[in-house]
Design a protein around this motif. Structure first.
Motif, PDB file in Angstrom:
ATOM      1  N   PRO A   5    -109.796  -3.745 -24.350  1.00 31.76           N
ATOM      2  CA  PRO A   5    -110.421  -2.684 -25.220  1.00 31.76           C
ATOM      3  C   PRO A   5    -111.035  -3.527 -26.523  1.00 31.76           C
ATOM      4  CG  PRO A   5    -108.068  -2.498 -25.295  1.00 31.76           C
ATOM      5  CD  PRO A   5    -108.499  -3.409 -24.040  1.00 31.76           C
ATOM      6  N   ASP A   6    -111.823  -2.767 -27.129  1.00 37.04           N
ATOM      7  CA  ASP A   6    -112.296  -3.550 -28.519  1.00 37.04           C
ATOM      8  C   ASP A   6    -111.143  -3.547 -29.310  1.00 37.04           C
ATOM      9  OD1 ASP A   6    -113.601  -4.436 -30.642  1.00 37.04           O
ATOM     10  OD2 ASP A   6    -115.588  -3.240 -30.083  1.00 37.04           O
ATOM     11  N   LYS A   7    -110.763  -4.504 -29.956  1.00 40.91           N
ATOM     12  CA  LYS A   7    -109.628  -4.372 -30.837  1.00 40.91           C
ATOM     13  C   LYS A   7    -110.050  -4.137 -32.232  1.00 40.91           C
ATOM     14  CE  LYS A   7    -109.306  -9.579 -31.140  1.00 40.91           C
ATOM     15  NZ  LYS A   7    -108.432 -10.666 -31.064  1.00 40.91           N
ATOM     16  N   THR A   8    -111.272  -4.296 -32.401  1.00 41.02           N
ATOM     17  CA  THR A   8    -111.927  -3.990 -33.855  1.00 41.02           C
ATOM     18  C   THR A   8    -112.191  -2.573 -33.972  1.00 41.02           C
ATOM     19  OG1 THR A   8    -114.297  -4.170 -33.001  1.00 41.02           O
ATOM     20  CG2 THR A   8    -113.016  -6.344 -33.600  1.00 41.02           C
ATOM     21  N   LYS A   9    -111.896  -1.589 -32.921  1.00 44.90           N
ATOM     22  CA  LYS A   9    -112.495  -0.105 -33.144  1.00 44.90           C
ATOM     23  C   LYS A   9    -111.227   0.428 -33.522  1.00 44.90           C
ATOM     24  CE  LYS A   9    -115.813   0.454 -29.694  1.00 44.90           C
ATOM     25  NZ  LYS A   9    -116.303   1.504 -28.574  1.00 44.90           N
ATOM     26  N   LEU A  10    -111.406   1.545 -34.416  1.00 48.64           N
ATOM     27  CA  LEU A  10    -110.087   2.372 -34.997  1.00 48.64           C
ATOM     28  C   LEU A  10    -109.442   2.938 -33.795  1.00 48.64           C
ATOM     29  CD1 LEU A  10    -108.486   3.202 -37.197  1.00 48.64           C
ATOM     30  CD2 LEU A  10    -110.238   5.075 -37.604  1.00 48.64           C
ATOM     31  N   TYR A  11    -110.428   3.672 -32.880  1.00 52.07           N
ATOM     32  CA  TYR A  11    -110.092   4.388 -31.714  1.00 52.07           C
ATOM     33  C   TYR A  11    -110.305   3.712 -30.675  1.00 52.07           C
ATOM     34  CZ  TYR A  11    -109.589   8.465 -35.208  1.00 52.07           C
ATOM     35  OH  TYR A  11    -109.127   9.294 -36.222  1.00 52.07           O
ATOM     36  N   ASN A  13    -109.755   4.112 -27.601  1.00 52.49           N
ATOM     37  CA  ASN A  13    -110.342   5.055 -26.672  1.00 52.49           C
ATOM     38  C   ASN A  13    -110.880   6.525 -27.230  1.00 52.49           C
ATOM     39  OD1 ASN A  13    -110.645   7.288 -24.594  1.00 52.49           O
ATOM     40  ND2 ASN A  13    -109.046   6.374 -23.393  1.00 52.49           N
ATOM     41  N   GLU A  14    -112.179   6.344 -27.135  1.00 54.87           N
ATOM     42  CA  GLU A  14    -112.880   7.762 -28.047  1.00 54.87           C
ATOM     43  C   GLU A  14    -112.474   9.051 -27.513  1.00 54.87           C
ATOM     44  OE1 GLU A  14    -114.498   7.456 -30.819  1.00 54.87           O
ATOM     45  OE2 GLU A  14    -114.757   5.203 -31.247  1.00 54.87           O
ATOM     46  N   ASN A  15    -111.925   8.994 -26.269  1.00 52.84           N
ATOM     47  CA  ASN A  15    -111.569  10.321 -25.803  1.00 52.84           C
ATOM     48  C   ASN A  15    -110.081  10.644 -26.332  1.00 52.84           C
ATOM     49  OD1 ASN A  15    -113.764  10.677 -24.449  1.00 52.84           O
ATOM     50  ND2 ASN A  15    -113.213   9.412 -22.715  1.00 52.84           N
ATOM     51  N   ILE A  16    -109.352   9.748 -26.913  1.00 53.14           N
ATOM     52  CA  ILE A  16    -107.941  10.020 -27.335  1.00 53.14           C
ATOM     53  C   ILE A  16    -108.067   9.711 -28.857  1.00 53.14           C
ATOM     54  CG2 ILE A  16    -105.678   9.554 -27.031  1.00 53.14           C
ATOM     55  CD1 ILE A  16    -106.185   8.521 -24.220  1.00 53.14           C
ATOM     56  N   ARG A  17    -108.536  10.715 -29.622  1.00 52.12           N
ATOM     57  CA  ARG A  17    -108.334  10.582 -31.194  1.00 52.12           C
ATOM     58  C   ARG A  17    -106.932  10.938 -31.637  1.00 52.12           C
ATOM     59  NH1 ARG A  17    -113.144   9.971 -34.224  1.00 52.12           N
ATOM     60  NH2 ARG A  17    -114.748   9.392 -32.838  1.00 52.12           N
ATOM     61  N   THR A  18    -105.861  10.960 -31.035  1.00 47.36           N
ATOM     62  CA  THR A  18    -104.506  10.897 -31.715  1.00 47.36           C
ATOM     63  C   THR A  18    -104.035   9.694 -31.725  1.00 47.36           C
ATOM     64  OG1 THR A  18    -103.689  11.320 -29.512  1.00 47.36           O
ATOM     65  CG2 THR A  18    -104.333  13.223 -30.917  1.00 47.36           C
ATOM     66  N   VAL A  19    -104.752   8.538 -31.353  1.00 44.20           N
ATOM     67  CA  VAL A  19    -103.948   7.012 -31.274  1.00 44.20           C
ATOM     68  C   VAL A  19    -105.108   6.152 -31.931  1.00 44.20           C
ATOM     69  CG1 VAL A  19    -103.689   5.340 -29.723  1.00 44.20           C
ATOM     70  CG2 VAL A  19    -102.944   7.485 -29.028  1.00 44.20           C
ATOM     71  N   LYS A  23    -104.450  -1.834 -37.556  1.00 40.39           N
ATOM     72  CA  LYS A  23    -105.190  -3.071 -38.355  1.00 40.39           C
ATOM     73  C   LYS A  23    -106.433  -2.612 -38.719  1.00 40.39           C
ATOM     74  CE  LYS A  23    -105.936  -7.790 -37.793  1.00 40.39           C
ATOM     75  NZ  LYS A  23    -105.727  -9.007 -36.695  1.00 40.39           N
ATOM     76  N   ASN A  24    -107.090  -1.513 -38.071  1.00 45.40           N
ATOM     77  CA  ASN A  24    -108.691  -1.304 -38.409  1.00 45.40           C
ATOM     78  C   ASN A  24    -108.581  -0.043 -39.339  1.00 45.40           C
ATOM     79  OD1 ASN A  24    -109.416  -3.214 -36.592  1.00 45.40           O
ATOM     80  ND2 ASN A  24    -109.229  -1.583 -34.972  1.00 45.40           N
ATOM     81  N   LEU A  25    -107.467   0.447 -40.063  1.00 41.07           N
ATOM     82  CA  LEU A  25    -107.662   1.170 -41.046  1.00 41.07           C
ATOM     83  C   LEU A  25    -108.036   0.314 -42.392  1.00 41.07           C
ATOM     84  CD1 LEU A  25    -104.276   3.419 -40.479  1.00 41.07           C
ATOM     85  CD2 LEU A  25    -106.689   3.969 -40.365  1.00 41.07           C
ATOM     86  N   TYR A  39    -100.702   3.709 -33.442  1.00 40.06           N
ATOM     87  CA  TYR A  39    -100.076   4.504 -34.163  1.00 40.06           C
ATOM     88  C   TYR A  39    -100.532   5.830 -33.487  1.00 40.06           C
ATOM     89  CZ  TYR A  39     -97.795   8.232 -37.297  1.00 40.06           C
ATOM     90  OH  TYR A  39     -97.238   9.148 -37.757  1.00 40.06           O
ATOM     91  N   SER A  40     -99.666   6.751 -32.902  1.00 42.00           N
ATOM     92  CA  SER A  40     -99.944   8.012 -32.179  1.00 42.00           C
ATOM     93  C   SER A  40     -99.327   9.065 -32.901  1.00 42.00           C
ATOM     94  CB  SER A  40     -99.325   7.868 -30.966  1.00 42.00           C
ATOM     95  OG  SER A  40     -99.357   9.225 -30.283  1.00 42.00           O
ATOM     96  N   ASP A  41    -100.187   9.939 -33.206  1.00 39.17           N
ATOM     97  CA  ASP A  41     -99.797  11.266 -34.081  1.00 39.17           C
ATOM     98  C   ASP A  41    -100.611  12.450 -33.400  1.00 39.17           C
ATOM     99  OD1 ASP A  41     -99.135  13.168 -35.910  1.00 39.17           O
ATOM    100  OD2 ASP A  41     -98.877  11.941 -37.347  1.00 39.17           O
TER     101      ASP A  41
END
Length: 217
Positions: A5-11, A13-19, A23-25, A39-41
């Motif tokens: 997966p793209d390690k530079t993306k915040l999410y 998996n765009e289908n799982i917005r709880t994870v 590092k990308n914050l 981080y999963s919330d």
């Protein structure tokens, strides 16, 4: 062909917005996060991760360092050194922070208890509602059970739980742990991780790991 997966993306998996990949914050001073650590919330946005780091004041210069490929569940709290009160007097009450004349007893930084940096290794799984106290070191591959309070260092590949945390068991034999700490798979490039995913997720055979190490040389 995609190998990671793209390690530079915040999410990731765009289908799982709880994870999210922490590092990308937006960067925060004195916080260092490794690649692929998430981080999963499920209750709040995972983008609020920094709210889980409490009493972290820049003038104390203590760091929170988290390695690569860590899995951090919701409700985790990192207590940093700013939470400590002076303990060498009759009272621990922090008069100085309230002003009104009481600031005359403001302690010097060196008078406050200081436990150093909080360091979480690589491939660490931290369960829900875990509290990690200042200056703790958690070794690579460790697992921290839900609702645990970590008050002292955790050895690599240990499973710990309770309040305060106690050793439940080691994940592997001492020999296997030694080999894994030498292998440091989290430092492989994306292609090598992709090629050996099946081994990483399903193998605990010491002969296989020994062969991997030999091939790395």
């Amino acid at each position: 062909m995609l190998v990671a997966p793209d390690k530079t993306k915040l999410y990731p998996n765009e289908n799982i917005r709880t994870v999210c990949y922490i590092k990308n914050l937006p960067r925060k001073l004195n916080v260092e996060i490794g690649d692929y650590t998430y981080y999963s919330d499920n209750k709040n946005s995972p983008e609020n991760f920094y709210e889980r780091i409490q009493h972290h004041y820049e003038f104390l210069e203590d760091k929170l360092i988290i390695g690569k490929f860590c899995a951090i569940a919701e409700g985790v709290t990192f207590i940093m050194n700013g939470a400590n009160h002076r303990m060498d007097g009759v009272t621990t009450y922090p008069f100085n922070i309230f002003g009104g004349g009481w600031e005359k007893v403001a302690p010097a930084v060196e008078q406050l208890p200081f436990k150093g940096d909080t360091v979480i290794g690589n491939d660490v799984w931290i369960g829900q509602n875990v509290t990690i106290m200042p200056g703790v070191k958690v070794g690579d591959g460790a697992i921290i059970a839900a609702n645990t309070t970590i008050t002292k260092n955790v050895e690599p590949y240990a499973i710990v739980g309770g309040n305060p945390a106690g050793l439940i068991k080691k994940r592997f034999s001492d020999e296997m742990i030694e080999l894994l700490l030498k292998l440091q798979w989290w430092n492989w490039d994306e292609q090598e991780i992709f090629d050996k995913l099946e081994i990483l997720v399903s193998t605990n055979d010491i002969v296989t790991i020994r062969k991997l190490l030999e091939n790395e040389k």
